[in-house]
Design a protein around this motif. Structure first.
Motif, short mmCIF file in Angstrom:
data_model
loop_
_atom_site.label_atom_id
_atom_site.label_comp_id
_atom_site.label_asym_id
_atom_site.label_seq_id
_atom_site.Cartn_x
_atom_site.Cartn_y
_atom_site.Cartn_z
N ASP A 1 0.86 -1.18 0.00
CA ASP A 1 0.00 0.00 0.00
C ASP A 1 0.90 1.24 0.00
N ASP A 2 0.31 2.39 -0.26
CA ASP A 2 1.12 3.60 -0.44
C ASP A 2 1.92 3.97 0.81
N ASN A 3 1.34 3.75 1.99
CA ASN A 3 2.06 4.09 3.21
C ASN A 3 3.37 3.31 3.32
N ASP A 4 3.30 2.00 3.08
CA ASP A 4 4.50 1.18 3.15
C ASP A 4 5.45 1.50 1.99
N PHE A 5 4.87 1.71 0.82
CA PHE A 5 5.68 1.92 -0.38
C PHE A 5 6.57 3.15 -0.26
N PHE A 6 6.07 4.19 0.42
CA PHE A 6 6.85 5.41 0.58
C PHE A 6 7.58 5.49 1.92
#
Length: 308
Positions: free
Chosen positions: A48-53
């Motif tokens: 998900d975006d939180n983990d990805f960034f």
């Protein structure tokens, strides 16, 4: 012609990174990354975006992406006059210069990310349209710091949230057309806020100081040309807590004979920065191309053009 390689940093990663050149990559290397970080990379990165960034995932994913691209094309390119990196990219640059194994690079960047994760939450803000001598006076008032300088009027500023908000308010009150926006990071890297992370990271990175430096590395903090592995490593560790003078890095690459620069990494941020700094430099991002064979062809064409 002189070729220089710049490995890019965080912020422009996308979930189809590895799929772009999938047919030309060694899939066993991709499997190594997937196993190391417990994440699927193909056909797209399953985070998900939180983990990805987050640093925890972004740093090993980006550095391994750059490493795999470099390993795929390096034997088909002329030897670079030097390599450099923007922030995290400096770790990949050293990995390329000393031929680190992929697992070694993954563990190194995961360690770097874990040290950064123990820092008090902070942030970074991009500011342009004000001269460096003017912004220096304002930063001190709000306990903020110059993290990266990309030109005389373009900067990345780091600090704690309250200070950054106060700084933004003051900058917006100034006359002129300033550009200000927050970055998707939770740690003010390249500022004194990370001073206590330098020595622990250096103690781990220096486990590789015995390896031969096969390419010259231009360090981000002082734009010094490093001719030994230990010097390159210590400079890369110091940049956790020191300003990166990226405009000077580009100037030094030119002084070393670079007429062509290849940006390796996600996005085209370095290409855009260099175009503004020196329009005479021929620079392309690897993601400008549809295939890695096209990258090699372009570099070869630049070599022929500059030989006349």
């Amino acid at each position: 012609m002189g070729l220089a390689i710049i490995f890019s940093g965080q912020g422009n990663q996308h979930k189809q990174m590895f799929a772009r050149f999938q047919s030309e990559l060694d899939l066993s290397l991709i499997k190594t990354v997937e196993k190391n970080i417990s994440c699927q990379l193909l056909p797209e990165i399953t985070l998900d975006d939180n983990d990805f960034f987050s640093n925890q995932y972004a740093q090993p994913i980006i550095s391994s992406y750059e490493y795999i691209l470099w390993q795929t094309i390096c034997d088909k390119l002329p030897e670079p006059v030097a390599v450099a990196g923007y922030s995290l990219g400096e770790i990949t640059a050293i990995a390329a210069a000393i031929n680190l194994e992929l697992n070694e690079l993954l563990n190194l960047t995961k360690t770097r990310a874990s040290f950064m994760a123990t820092s008090k939450p902070s942030g970074l803000m991009a500011v342009s349209g004000i001269r460096s001598n003017e912004i220096d006076l304002i930063l001190a008032k709000h306990n903020c710091y110059l993290a990266i300088k990309t030109s005389e009027q373009s900067f990345i500023i780091g600090g704690y949230s309250e200070g950054l908000l106060q700084l933004e308010a003051e900058l917006k009150s100034l006359p002129g057309m300033l550009s200000i926006h927050s970055l998707k990071v939770s740690v003010a890297a390249h500022t004194p806020l990370l001073t206590d992370k330098v020595a622990p990271f250096a103690s781990i990175f220096n486990n590789y100081s015995h390896k031969l430096l096969n390419l010259r590395v231009v360090s981000g903090t002082n734009a010094a040309v490093q001719y030994s592995t230990s010097a390159a490593i210590n400079a890369a560790c110091s940049q956790l807590a020191q300003t990166i003078n990226f405009d000077r890095v580009v100037n030094v690459l030119v002084e070393l004979g670079a007429t062509t620069i290849l940006e390796i990494g996600p996005g085209k941020a370095i290409q855009n920065i260099v175009h503004k700094l020196n329009p005479r430099i021929k620079i392309r991002s690897i993601e400008d191309f549809r295939s890695l064979s096209e990258v090699v062809e372009w570099v070869s064409k630049m070599e022929e053009t500059n030989s006349y």
